[in-house]
Enzyme design. Structure first.
Site, PDB file in Angstrom:
ATOM      1  N   SER A   1       1.093   6.498  -4.585  1.00  0.00           N
ATOM      2  CA  SER A   1       1.639   7.257  -5.705  1.00  0.00           C
ATOM      3  C   SER A   1       1.920   6.326  -6.888  1.00  0.00           C
ATOM      4  CB  SER A   1       2.883   8.023  -5.245  1.00  0.00           C
ATOM      5  OG  SER A   1       3.211   9.049  -6.165  1.00  0.00           O
TER       6      SER A   1
ATOM      7  N   ASP B   1      -0.666  13.560  -3.149  1.00  0.00           N
ATOM      8  CA  ASP B   1       0.218  12.390  -3.163  1.00  0.00           C
ATOM      9  C   ASP B   1       0.271  11.673  -1.812  1.00  0.00           C
ATOM     10  OD1 ASP B   1       2.527  10.672  -3.343  1.00  0.00           O
ATOM     11  OD2 ASP B   1       3.220  11.903  -5.006  1.00  0.00           O
TER      12      ASP B   1
END
Length: 271
Positions: free
Chosen positions: A46, A160
């Site tokens: 991320s 993510d």
């Protein structure tokens, strides 16, 4: 991609997920650099993937700060890319921004070997990027569910990486690191007492899940750096992302948290 040929112990740095908390990664790098800790391998998830990609390519903290902090107008514009199909933000502006600022590089162009983790929506398992375009890997790994549209890649929908491996220390271990340093941005001090209502309960559940996921990831690390950014929780999201002063404060927290574990790192490296 360079070969690591040395009798010294090699260092792998895993930069974890955490949204705006990720400014702390810049402080972590700053501390390691000033203490002459060489980083031989990088992994990221991320926002950690974003910072790791910049450093792997440029090895320049000023370049990271310029693009992530000092260029706020361009950063804000990335959020005005509405799509409504699978996510509020389509991500076309984000991928164009990443391609430009990462110079459309491939993993093979990086100065430091890097792996980036995203999550495969079809099975919930990690999807590891270590070849191809770095911008695509960062775009996939930062695809926060419901905020960004999932990234379509090789017939998969990727989201993510924090949902499967928020502190990917295992990846730099697999790459050959003797000592693994992990940066965990989820702190239990964020569990503030809040008025009991539906939004607060849902927010607390999200934080508990991410905290426990990070705890499951960090056993692969020899040293864990845990910057405490909990005092920024009550600030508005726009302030946390786009105010230079807040970003600089979070960088300092990351630097100080790393300074505290430098003796441990040096002892493991026998420096």
């Amino acid at each position: 991609m360079p070969n690591i040929k040395s009798t010294r112990k090699t260092v792998g740095l895993a930069l974890g997920s955490g949204a705006y908390r990720g400014f702390a990664h810049i402080g972590v790098l700053k501390s390691l650099i000033k203490n002459n800790i060489t980083i031989d391998y990088l992994s990221g998830c991320s926002i950690g993937a974003w910072v790791a990609a910049y450093y792997a390519l440029f090895e320049d903290l000023q370049k990271i700060k310029k693009d992530l902090i000092n260029n706020q107008k361009e950063a804000i514009s990335l959020f005005f890319d509405f799509d409504w199909s699978g996510g509020l933000i389509g991500g076309k502006k984000l991928i164009a921004y990443l391609e430009k600022n990462l110079q459309n590089c491939n993993f093979s162009d990086l100065k430091i070997p890097l792996k980036i983790v995203a999550t495969d929506m079809s099975n919930g398992q990690p999807f590891i990027f270590d070849q191809g375009k770095v911008a695509q890997a960062v775009r996939a790994s930062t695809s926060v569910p419901l905020i960004f549209k999932p990234f379509s890649y090789q017939g998969k929908l990727l989201i993510d990486g924090g949902l499967c491996n928020p502190v990917p220390g295992n990846l730099v271990r697999e790459m050959g690191a003797d000592i693994v340093i992990g940066v965990n941005l989820y702190n239990k001090n964020e569990f503030l007492v809040e008025k009991v209502n539906m939004p607060n309960v849902l927010n607390r559940i999200k934080k508990i899940i991410l905290y426990n996921l990070s705890q499951a990831s960090i056993p692969s690390c020899d040293v864990v750096i845990e910057p405490d950014i909990s005092r920024f929780i009550k600030k508005s999201s726009l302030t946390k992302y786009f105010t230079k002063e807040v970003a600089e404060e979070i960088i300092l927290i990351g630097e100080r948290a790393t300074d505290r574990v430098i003796p441990l790192i040096k002892s493991k490296l026998k420096l």
